[in-house]
Design an enzyme around this catalytic site. Sequence first.
Site, PDB file in Angstrom:
ATOM      1  N   ASP A  46      27.469  -8.975  63.220  1.00  0.00           N
ATOM      2  CA  ASP A  46      28.741  -8.326  62.914  1.00  0.00           C
ATOM      3  C   ASP A  46      29.928  -9.168  63.378  1.00  0.00           C
ATOM      4  OD1 ASP A  46      27.926  -5.884  61.632  1.00  0.00           O
ATOM      5  OD2 ASP A  46      27.187  -5.183  63.565  1.00  0.00           O
ATOM      6  N   ASN A 116      39.136  -5.054  62.935  1.00  0.00           N
ATOM      7  CA  ASN A 116      38.454  -4.098  63.805  1.00  0.00           C
ATOM      8  C   ASN A 116      39.433  -3.242  64.601  1.00  0.00           C
ATOM      9  OD1 ASN A 116      35.869  -4.673  63.044  1.00  0.00           O
ATOM     10  ND2 ASN A 116      35.200  -5.447  65.026  1.00  0.00           N
ATOM     11  N   GLU A 117      40.171  -3.877  65.499  1.00  0.00           N
ATOM     12  CA  GLU A 117      41.099  -3.099  66.315  1.00  0.00           C
ATOM     13  C   GLU A 117      42.170  -3.977  66.929  1.00  0.00           C
ATOM     14  OE1 GLU A 117      38.547  -5.107  68.868  1.00  0.00           O
ATOM     15  OE2 GLU A 117      37.725  -3.357  67.811  1.00  0.00           O
ATOM     16  N   ALA A 158      32.650  -0.460  67.099  1.00  0.00           N
ATOM     17  CA  ALA A 158      32.650  -1.605  68.015  1.00  0.00           C
ATOM     18  C   ALA A 158      33.255  -1.193  69.359  1.00  0.00           C
ATOM     19  CB  ALA A 158      33.400  -2.767  67.371  1.00  0.00           C
ATOM     20  N   TYR A 159      34.323  -1.851  69.784  1.00  0.00           N
ATOM     21  CA  TYR A 159      34.953  -1.552  71.075  1.00  0.00           C
ATOM     22  C   TYR A 159      35.358  -0.088  71.166  1.00  0.00           C
ATOM     23  CZ  TYR A 159      38.250  -2.292  74.995  1.00  0.00           C
ATOM     24  OH  TYR A 159      38.925  -2.238  76.185  1.00  0.00           O
TER      25      TYR A 159
END
Length: 257
Positions: A46, A116-117, A158-159
């Site tokens: 990923d 993602n972030e 994820a995170y």
Amino acid sequence: MNTKYEKIACVASESPAAQEALAALSKRYDCVPVKEADVIVCLGGDGFLLSTMHDYHHTRLPIYGMNRGTVGFLLNSYTENGLIARLNLAHGVVLNPLRMVATDIDGHKLSALAFNEVALHRYSQQSAHIRVSINGQQRLENLVCDGIMVATPAGSTAYNLSARGPIIPVGSNVLALTPVSPFRPRRWNGALLPHSVTVEFDIIDPFKRPVGASADSFEVRDVSHVSIQEDHSECATILFDPDHCLEERIFSEQFVN
């Protein structure tokens, strides 16, 4: 079968499994450089898929990931057989990244994309003090925490998940606002936001309580203000096999035995 993907570019992480897969596919198929391709096959985990999205989103080429890593949440299973057919049966999901604009304590502004972030995190032994505003309206006067993030649906596993944030289905048009180790306000666990909002973080006393900001792997130290909103001028298209049920994976992640 009408073929829409014929010219394949293959990229791979440095892991032995990914490099072996790259050698096998290059031997079996007529791979071309990315600039000549109409689809990119990504071999890795990923994290490598995320870096591939950053490296090649400007090409507007769809990316078909095959798992040569560990979790592989956004990747298809790996096999050398029938790659052309798989590519042309795959369906695409368009991901719009977040645009972070970070202002540091010297007044310099830096911009970066995050698929993602966007995350803020403290750089000292003292907790961060952060003012949170949504669409120009203050929502939290002083969040005392180790950090806070805005996560996309693709990044929600994820995170964001590690920080006990919600898992969000891809395509739901929702963002997760998730604190990291919040102390005050008590019992504030974050929020779900429409993807159209603008989120702003102001660091209270950034010299005494230094905070950094990251957009995926891009990091800015000693920020005083961070603005985040979805960037519709940028996108990445990820291809999935018809039997790769992303919704089922999302359900499974939420009902772990």
